[in-house]
Structure formats: C-alpha cells, structure tokens
Design a protein around this motif. Sequence first.
Motif, short mmCIF file in Angstrom:
data_model
loop_
_atom_site.label_atom_id
_atom_site.label_comp_id
_atom_site.label_asym_id
_atom_site.label_seq_id
_atom_site.Cartn_x
_atom_site.Cartn_y
_atom_site.Cartn_z
N ASP A 169 31.23 -30.68 -5.23
CA ASP A 169 32.16 -30.85 -4.11
C ASP A 169 31.96 -32.26 -3.53
N ASN A 171 33.74 -36.00 -1.58
CA ASN A 171 34.76 -36.68 -0.77
C ASN A 171 34.76 -38.16 -1.17
N HIS A 184 39.58 -35.57 -1.56
CA HIS A 184 38.57 -34.51 -1.71
C HIS A 184 38.80 -33.78 -3.03
N CYS A 192 38.73 -36.53 -7.28
CA CYS A 192 38.91 -37.01 -5.89
C CYS A 192 39.61 -38.37 -5.98
#
Length: 205
Positions: A169, A171, A184, A192
């Motif tokens: 995960d 950003n 994101h 991303c």
Amino acid sequence: MNDQQYPPQQPGWGGPQQPYGQPPFPPQPPKKRSVGKAVGFGCLGIVGLFVVIAIIAAIAGGGDSKSNKSSSPNGVKASASSKKDQPAGAGTAKSSETKAETKPAKKVVTFKAWGTAPAGALGGLDIGYGSDSDTRKGTFKNGKFEATLPLNKDALYYSLTAQLQGSGDINCSVTVDGHTKKGHASGGYNICDAQLNSGLLGGWD
C-alpha cells in the motif's frame, strides 16, 4: 673830564655781567609733561596687552580643538582616514555579495513515494519519474523514495509512477512551483500515479 667811553651798561646794574659781545638770553622754562598724553598711552598699552592675551588664547584653543577632532574616533577626519584604510574594491565586494544573496533560488520539482511495498518475484517497487523529455528510475528504500529535478518551464508535464509487485500500500506525489498532485495504490500490481501538467498560462495543474 675823562673822554674814555665805556660800553653801555646791561640791565640789572650791579648783577652778574654777561660776556662782552653776547646778548643776554632768558633761561629756558622746564618742559611740562602732558598728563593727557601719558594717560592715553597708558590706556592703549593696557588694551594692547589684553588683545595680545586674547589672540594667544584663541590660537591655543583652536589648536586643541583641531587635535581633538583629529584624535576623536567619531570625528570626520577619523572616518575619512578609515575609508582610506579600506582595501580597494571592498565596497564592490559587499555589493556583489548582496546581489548574490538577493537572487531567487532555482525552482525544483519534487517527487515522493512512501508506504509498504514488499518485493515480489520481479523485484521491488518499480518507480519511474521525470518529465516528457527526461525520464528516470528510482529506488524505494526503507519505505520511502524522494528525488528532485530542476524545473524546466518548457516541460509539458512532470509525473511519478510506482507499481507494486504483488502486494503493499503506497502513496506518491509530484510538487511543482507550490502545486502538488497525489496518487495512491494498494495490493496486486496496481500503479500509484501522480502527474502535473503545464497550463497554457504557465501554471501547473
């Protein structure tokens, strides 16, 4: 009778006789000193003495003031001599330093990525960043990535892409001239993506 003639008798018969053949002269009276002239010359002498004393005092006072001015650290002459003591070009160097300090700093573009991105079969997080005319590869370390490039006003866009390798995960962001665009991605091989485009009026969006 005796015809013998005698010289005429001088006045004061019976007194002291003048030598024969010289007329009598009355005695000269003693000269009288003029009291007014003496007093006048005395006054002039006193006044002259005071004038001389005043001139000497003025000369002495003028010399002291000149010496004080020259020795005073805040005097005009002292400041002038201090200017002469400065090396040539000192003022020019200061002005050039001031101009160098006032020059605006060159603008840069900042690229960032952060989060968790475990390495997969194909390796770690795949990062690419740059502009339409300059693309580069980045490395994700300790959960973050950051890089900068000089701002090129002729660039059409600046972007960053970061593709996961099976999980994670993350950003990402791109900042140009105070404007920031974020992206994101989570899980799988998602990407991303953050991109700023050059506007028609020179701005970034």
